[in-house]
Design a protein around this motif. Sequence first.
Motif, PDB file in Angstrom:
ATOM      1  N   GLY A 197       0.782  -1.234   0.000  1.00  0.00           N
ATOM      2  CA  GLY A 197       0.000   0.000   0.000  1.00  0.00           C
ATOM      3  C   GLY A 197       0.811   1.280   0.000  1.00  0.00           C
ATOM      4  N   LEU A 198       1.962   1.259  -0.693  1.00  0.00           N
ATOM      5  CA  LEU A 198       2.771   2.478  -0.784  1.00  0.00           C
ATOM      6  C   LEU A 198       2.706   3.020  -2.211  1.00  0.00           C
ATOM      7  CD1 LEU A 198       5.894   0.987   1.003  1.00  0.00           C
ATOM      8  CD2 LEU A 198       4.538   2.873   1.939  1.00  0.00           C
ATOM      9  N   LYS A 199       2.771   4.338  -2.320  1.00  0.00           N
ATOM     10  CA  LYS A 199       2.876   4.944  -3.649  1.00  0.00           C
ATOM     11  C   LYS A 199       4.293   4.719  -4.149  1.00  0.00           C
ATOM     12  CE  LYS A 199      -0.260   8.781  -4.295  1.00  0.00           C
ATOM     13  NZ  LYS A 199      -0.391  10.220  -4.160  1.00  0.00           N
ATOM     14  N   CYS A 200       4.454   4.585  -5.462  1.00  0.00           N
ATOM     15  CA  CYS A 200       5.766   4.206  -5.967  1.00  0.00           C
ATOM     16  C   CYS A 200       6.162   5.027  -7.192  1.00  0.00           C
ATOM     17  CB  CYS A 200       5.728   2.719  -6.327  1.00  0.00           C
ATOM     18  SG  CYS A 200       7.278   2.090  -6.937  1.00  0.00           S
ATOM     19  N   LYS A 201       7.426   5.444  -7.195  1.00  0.00           N
ATOM     20  CA  LYS A 201       7.980   6.211  -8.301  1.00  0.00           C
ATOM     21  C   LYS A 201       9.294   5.555  -8.707  1.00  0.00           C
ATOM     22  CE  LYS A 201       7.269  11.053  -7.992  1.00  0.00           C
ATOM     23  NZ  LYS A 201       6.648  11.540  -9.185  1.00  0.00           N
ATOM     24  N   ILE A 202       9.432   5.248  -9.994  1.00  0.00           N
ATOM     25  CA  ILE A 202      10.649   4.569 -10.449  1.00  0.00           C
ATOM     26  C   ILE A 202      11.407   5.443 -11.446  1.00  0.00           C
ATOM     27  CG2 ILE A 202      11.565   2.537 -11.660  1.00  0.00           C
ATOM     28  CD1 ILE A 202      10.280   1.816  -8.987  1.00  0.00           C
ATOM     29  N   PHE A 203      12.694   5.629 -11.207  1.00  0.00           N
ATOM     30  CA  PHE A 203      13.532   6.397 -12.121  1.00  0.00           C
ATOM     31  C   PHE A 203      14.282   5.438 -13.033  1.00  0.00           C
ATOM     32  CE2 PHE A 203      12.603   8.962  -8.499  1.00  0.00           C
ATOM     33  CZ  PHE A 203      12.347  10.211  -9.047  1.00  0.00           C
ATOM     34  N   MET A 204      14.186   5.694 -14.340  1.00  0.00           N
ATOM     35  CA  MET A 204      14.777   4.772 -15.304  1.00  0.00           C
ATOM     36  C   MET A 204      15.337   5.556 -16.483  1.00  0.00           C
ATOM     37  SD  MET A 204      12.851   1.443 -16.856  1.00  0.00           S
ATOM     38  CE  MET A 204      13.741   0.136 -17.700  1.00  0.00           C
ATOM     39  N   GLY A 205      16.551   5.216 -16.902  1.00  0.00           N
ATOM     40  CA  GLY A 205      17.172   5.887 -18.041  1.00  0.00           C
ATOM     41  C   GLY A 205      16.318   5.717 -19.291  1.00  0.00           C
ATOM     42  N   ALA A 206      16.262   6.771 -20.104  1.00  0.00           N
ATOM     43  CA  ALA A 206      15.419   6.728 -21.302  1.00  0.00           C
ATOM     44  C   ALA A 206      15.859   5.603 -22.247  1.00  0.00           C
ATOM     45  CB  ALA A 206      15.468   8.079 -22.014  1.00  0.00           C
ATOM     46  N   LYS A 207      17.175   5.350 -22.298  1.00  0.00           N
ATOM     47  CA  LYS A 207      17.687   4.284 -23.163  1.00  0.00           C
ATOM     48  C   LYS A 207      17.202   2.914 -22.665  1.00  0.00           C
ATOM     49  CE  LYS A 207      22.116   2.333 -24.665  1.00  0.00           C
ATOM     50  NZ  LYS A 207      23.570   2.374 -24.426  1.00  0.00           N
TER      51      LYS A 207
ATOM     52  N   GLN B 107      21.789   8.211 -20.111  1.00  0.00           N
ATOM     53  CA  GLN B 107      20.395   7.754 -20.083  1.00  0.00           C
ATOM     54  C   GLN B 107      20.268   6.277 -19.714  1.00  0.00           C
ATOM     55  OE1 GLN B 107      18.225   9.048 -23.549  1.00  0.00           O
ATOM     56  NE2 GLN B 107      19.110  11.065 -23.464  1.00  0.00           N
ATOM     57  N   THR B 108      21.169   5.824 -18.828  1.00  0.00           N
ATOM     58  CA  THR B 108      21.080   4.440 -18.340  1.00  0.00           C
ATOM     59  C   THR B 108      21.058   4.439 -16.816  1.00  0.00           C
ATOM     60  OG1 THR B 108      23.476   4.173 -18.381  1.00  0.00           O
ATOM     61  CG2 THR B 108      22.289   3.480 -20.371  1.00  0.00           C
ATOM     62  N   LEU B 109      21.366   3.283 -16.238  1.00  0.00           N
ATOM     63  CA  LEU B 109      21.242   3.089 -14.787  1.00  0.00           C
ATOM     64  C   LEU B 109      21.973   4.146 -13.958  1.00  0.00           C
ATOM     65  CD1 LEU B 109      20.313   1.385 -12.382  1.00  0.00           C
ATOM     66  CD2 LEU B 109      22.247  -0.129 -12.766  1.00  0.00           C
ATOM     67  N   VAL B 110      23.198   4.498 -14.373  1.00  0.00           N
ATOM     68  CA  VAL B 110      23.982   5.440 -13.573  1.00  0.00           C
ATOM     69  C   VAL B 110      23.221   6.755 -13.400  1.00  0.00           C
ATOM     70  CG1 VAL B 110      25.355   6.258 -15.544  1.00  0.00           C
ATOM     71  CG2 VAL B 110      26.257   6.487 -13.254  1.00  0.00           C
ATOM     72  N   ASP B 111      22.549   7.205 -14.455  1.00  0.00           N
ATOM     73  CA  ASP B 111      21.808   8.460 -14.388  1.00  0.00           C
ATOM     74  C   ASP B 111      20.497   8.285 -13.628  1.00  0.00           C
ATOM     75  OD1 ASP B 111      23.679   9.811 -16.315  1.00  0.00           O
ATOM     76  OD2 ASP B 111      22.955   8.147 -17.519  1.00  0.00           O
TER      77      ASP B 111
ATOM     78  N   LEU C  33      23.590  -4.936 -16.036  1.00  0.00           N
ATOM     79  CA  LEU C  33      25.017  -4.916 -15.690  1.00  0.00           C
ATOM     80  C   LEU C  33      25.696  -3.641 -16.182  1.00  0.00           C
ATOM     81  CD1 LEU C  33      25.964  -8.604 -16.664  1.00  0.00           C
ATOM     82  CD2 LEU C  33      25.129  -7.750 -14.478  1.00  0.00           C
ATOM     83  N   ASP C  34      24.913  -2.782 -16.827  1.00  0.00           N
ATOM     84  CA  ASP C  34      25.456  -1.601 -17.484  1.00  0.00           C
ATOM     85  C   ASP C  34      25.668  -0.484 -16.462  1.00  0.00           C
ATOM     86  OD1 ASP C  34      26.339  -0.075 -19.532  1.00  0.00           O
ATOM     87  OD2 ASP C  34      24.529  -0.188 -20.738  1.00  0.00           O
ATOM     88  N   TYR C  35      26.651  -0.656 -15.609  1.00  0.00           N
ATOM     89  CA  TYR C  35      26.877   0.294 -14.514  1.00  0.00           C
ATOM     90  C   TYR C  35      28.383   0.479 -14.348  1.00  0.00           C
ATOM     91  CZ  TYR C  35      26.221   2.353  -9.814  1.00  0.00           C
ATOM     92  OH  TYR C  35      26.204   3.183  -8.729  1.00  0.00           O
TER      93      TYR C  35
END
Lengths: 414, 266
Positions: free
Chosen positions: A139-149, A176-180, A320-322
């Motif tokens: 029951g938590l609201k969720c926001k996910i950040f994800m690189g556009a690529k 625009q990947t995981l690091v960002d 693994l792209d980190y």
Amino acid sequence: MKLKKGIPVIDQGDRLGFWGGKFGGNFVPETLKKPIEDLEIQFNKLKNDKNFIKERDKYFKNWIGTPTRFIKLDNLTKHVGGAQIWSKVVSDANGGAHKIYNATVHCLLAKRSGKKVIIGDTGAGYAGKMLSMAAKKFGLKCKIFMGAKDIKRQQPNVKAMKKNGADVVPVYSGSQTLVDAVSECMRYWVANCDTTAMCVGSTVGPAIFVRICGWSTSQISRELKVQLINEFGEVPKKLKLYNCVGGGSSSFGFWNEFMDYDKKQVEFIGVEAGGPTKSKRHAAPLTYGSKIGILHGAAQYVNQNGDGQIEETESISAGLDYPGISPLHCFLKDTKRARYTAASDEEALKAYQIVTKYENLRPSLEPSHAFFVALKESKRFSKDTIVIINSCGDAYKDRGILEQKLGKKYVKSN
Amino acid sequence: MLNPISLAFKEAKKEKRPALLTYTVAGDSSKKQSLEILKEISNYADILEVGVPHNTPVADGGQIQTSAYRAIKNGIKMNDIFKIVRDFKKSKNSKPVIFMGYYNMIFQYGENNFLKKCKKSGVNGLIVVDLPWPENKIFSKKCKKNSINFIQLLSPTTSNKRLKSITKDSHDMIYYISMLSTTGGKLKVSPKKILANYNKIKKISPKKNCVIGFGITEKTISNFKNTDGLVVGSQICKEITRSLSNRQNPVINVSKMVNKLRKKIS
């Protein structure tokens, strides 16, 4: 630098959160000091609290579905002709990957601290998908950040996140990947830490996040140890545990229970992403000798230029792209407890083809890296050597890439 | 003798106004242009923060990120940044310079080398966003030995106990982050509340110069006239971006903006 016996590795950091005196720590803006300290106090208390562990185990068992299978890959064993090849099928877990353990624990912690919103980063989309599942469950609201690529190349997981009601925020900065995505998630937390809990998707980030994640994924090796004893009557004399390493959460969890065994008995092999054969920007800081630097709040081996700008990586597997790696793995490398190597994009694809040809198992591109090295090395091992590969993700999410690289026919037939 | 940063605060106090601190990113949009900007705005600003661009900035919002990526894309290197400061310090209107950046850049340069180079180039102070107290204890002592101000940051989440320890370990200047936000966020807390926190800090540590940053713009700056100093960053970076996309000269536009800011607090 020394690994201590009898103390969990996650608790071997010093007062400031450094493992081996130099990996990890808390390189964070002043604003985050307080929420991080609050989380530390909460976690240190709860990890020894019987009721909390009971609650965790209840959800692990009834909702995640532990234990995941431990199976022998007979056809591959015959095909390779060396060691016995086994797999711990962690992708059996609810949602299809190991990320569910950390996500569940973070939601349990958030709930106890009265937070209403949880945010997280994701690369392959698994961490995001699992966090969205767990958030929905609790029951938590969720926001996910994800690189556009990554949004483009991991659509099945993006769809799943949205279906679970999560807000998927595309990140357009940098590579625009995981690091960002991790940077953007931390920035959002800086601005909203009074109402929002943050889940870091791997054993990276400020020390407390490394510890919580490692504690959560250790479920994998707890199960495996029991399964080994059921199967062989003991922990085998020659055991080799292969796992892919991006941030390092699945491998750490796969190894943790065996940490105190002599490495001649239980060897750990971490396989990093070597990227395309012709590329230079390998996401493999441990294999290719990167220097120590600071990324996302922690000191670690990280791909960077001479000035300290973090370098972009390139890998077929978003997970693994980190450019960095968990401080725990830096510590395991420098104490020589684990051995690290890399597999290229092409090698991972080849391993995927071999595994799916011989077995009813579809490892995603991340564990396919580990399969490649395990299959290559198994040839020269004796028959009483037990090789286990953690198949920590399912290839469903990689459909698009597999179709493009191997052809539609191949993917369909599997 | 007072160090140049404290002296700048003293001069502003004589004129019964807060010191104006500006933030621009070194190398934005080019090495040459960022030097020109520093030379122009030093006609109106009292202390110049020079951003050391980093490509994984965990505390910066969109405006400063855009400036930083632009500078990095144009090839700015650490040694170029030192050179920009050295050239600026030779100009007739030169003002105290504070570097603001992330610890990895210092770590890779080597702490001692970095400080040596700062001293040589004329850098007067350092703000290291991701090196909080107590992690910064050793480094801040090194700074002091080299007569470089290590500027501690305080935020609304800083506990009273921490506040006391941090101000005790701070040098002449401290920086209060007005709200929970990355740089460039809209002011989401009332000025009254911000000033209450500011006064709390001043009460604990009356002799230190305390500046307020984050959310300070042309619109909000006049609310904070009774403070030691105010930092404007994101709005300036935004103005550079706007000028570039309108094919106007950022040097002229930014200089105009800083002049206006100064008038609003004079």
